[in-house]
Design an enzyme around this catalytic site. Structure first.
Site, PDB file in Angstrom:
ATOM      1  N   LYS A  65       1.052  17.007  -2.296  1.00 29.97           N
ATOM      2  CA  LYS A  65       1.134  15.812  -1.634  1.00 29.97           C
ATOM      3  C   LYS A  65       2.255  16.145  -0.502  1.00 29.97           C
ATOM      4  O   LYS A  65       2.843  17.213  -0.484  1.00 29.97           O
ATOM      5  CB  LYS A  65       2.146  14.916  -2.535  1.00 29.97           C
ATOM      6  CG  LYS A  65       2.065  13.429  -2.352  1.00 29.97           C
ATOM      7  CD  LYS A  65       0.723  13.047  -2.763  1.00 29.97           C
ATOM      8  CE  LYS A  65       0.626  11.397  -2.478  1.00 29.97           C
ATOM      9  NZ  LYS A  65      -0.691  10.946  -3.164  1.00 29.97           N
ATOM     10  N   GLY A 164      -6.749  -7.455  -1.858  1.00 31.38           N
ATOM     11  CA  GLY A 164      -6.645  -6.528  -0.716  1.00 31.38           C
ATOM     12  C   GLY A 164      -8.043  -5.899  -0.492  1.00 31.38           C
ATOM     13  O   GLY A 164      -9.024  -6.363  -0.913  1.00 31.38           O
TER      14      GLY A 164
END
Ligand SMILES: NC(=O)c1ccc[n+]([C@@H]2O[C@H](COP(=O)([O-])OP(=O)(O)OC[C@H]3O[C@@H](n4cnc5c(N)ncnc54)[C@H](O)[C@@H]3O)[C@@H](O)[C@H]2O)c1
Length: 333
Positions: A65, A164
């Protein structure tokens, strides 16, 4: 690795959690943090989660990450944003291909194109820039595969939280397949889509009576308090980090509510993008892998049932088994 960006002066943190299964992958999060060390904590936690997500999905990748820890109140205008992204690109390039990044909270395909100016180790660049673009559709395809693995969807009642990019596609497909829909969104403009689909709008989605709750908004929705009020039989959706803490999986188990682990269900986007952009798969091969989420979820749920554990524990066990097998194969070679 944590360093101050040469151009931007902003802390860029990269955590490579595991390379046992192959090149590490994980999105680039661009968000304000009270202190850069909070960003470091997040990077460590999120990179470990990526290792599990990749292993369970059967991908030849480990977890990593990037967190760009913006000091509070940073005015991220276009010039600073570009400087930050070029700094991220240089940081990733310095790892020599050990790690490739993609979008996460605060970044999207256009940002990946900027990172791509400094390193080829990036995915989800816009289609016009040679990438596979927005990952929400393959993510939704993976969710639909997971939902179909639970039971045929026609006639079932789904409570969808969030219409969404992913949630809207899931809702459209479920409606087309003859499902009954209850929906909600904090964005009132989504009522129009609900009406188009013949879905019932509700402000109490977490206590709605439904076969399946589909969390498709934010994380952290499943807590001791919300689990106590649930009136669904199953939970299966794309929202990341649905559980406020791992122990909430036990509470769901005790209530007899089946929770499909989010990192199994939501892997479609990363499976597709890395397949097409990093591993040279054809779109058809990548799509077939996305549909494989159905088989993965079935395996996880069968193991949980057989061993009397939670699906969360079964998914982690599957990840551990795959990583240990790869480690032993490397040692034997
Ligand atoms: N887009 C992807 O490829 C992808 C991949 C993996 C996981 N996810 C996860 O899936 C979820 C949805 O992703 P998306 O790309 O559709 O995001 P999005 O921002 O396009 O949609 C989220 C929707 O949820 C709504 N929302 C926010 N808070 C809400 C609340 N409290 N109640 C009801 N609605 C609320 C928003 O108004 C928005 O319409 C996120 O948790 C995301 O991290 C997305």
């Amino acid at each position: 690795m944590a360093r101050r960006g040469g151009r931007s002066g902003v802390p860029v943190i990269v955590s490579v959690h595991s390379g046992t299964l192959g090149q590490a992958i994980g999105g680039c999060r661009l968000a304000p943090y009270p202190d850069w060390r909070d960003g470091l904590t997040d990077a460590l936690r999120l990179s470990a989660a990526m290792t599990a997500k990749c292993a369970v999905a059967g991908l030849p990748h480990g977890g990593a990450k990037t967190v760009v820890a913006l000091p509070p109140g940073t005015d991220l205008g276009p010039a600073l944003r570009r400087a930050v992204l070029l700094d991220v690109g240089d940081t990733i390039e310095s790892l020599g291909g050990e790690y490739a990044t993609g979008p996460d909270v605060g970044t999207g395909p256009d940002d990946m194109a900027v990172i791509g100016e400094r390193t080829p180790h990036v995915f989800c660049r816009p289609v016009g820039a040679g990438g596979s673009g927005d990952s929400s559709r393959p993510t939704a395809e993976g969710v639909l595969a997971a939902l179909a693995a639970l039971a045929p969807v026609a006639g079932r009642r789904f409570a969808i939280m969030g219409l969404g990019r992913v949630g809207a596609h899931v809702a459209r497909e479920l409606a087309a397949a003859g499902a009954e829909l209850l929906v909600t969104d904090v964005d009132e403009s989504r009522r129009q889509l609900a009406a188009e689909l013949g879905a019932t709008w509700t402000d109490d989605i977490l206590t709605a009576e439904a076969d399946v709750l589909v969390p498709a908004a934010l994380g952290g929705v499943l807590t001791a308090a919300t689990v106590a009020g649930l009136r669904c039989a199953e939970i299966c959706g794309p929202a990341n980090n649905q559980l406020d803490r791992p122990e909430t999986a036990d509470l769901l188990h005790e209530r007899g509510i089946l929770w499909a682990p989010d990192f199994v269900v939501s892997a479609g986007g990363v499976i597709h993008a890395t397949g097409v952009e990093l591993r040279g798969e054809t779109p058809a091969q990548a799509t077939a892998r996305v549909r494989g989420i159905a088989g993965t979820l079935t395996t996880v749920l069968e193991s949980a049932r057989r061993d009397g554990t939670t699906p969360l524990a079964a998914a982690h066990e599957l990840a551990r088994t795959r990583i240990n097998a790869a480690r032993q194969a490397t040692m034997a070679a």
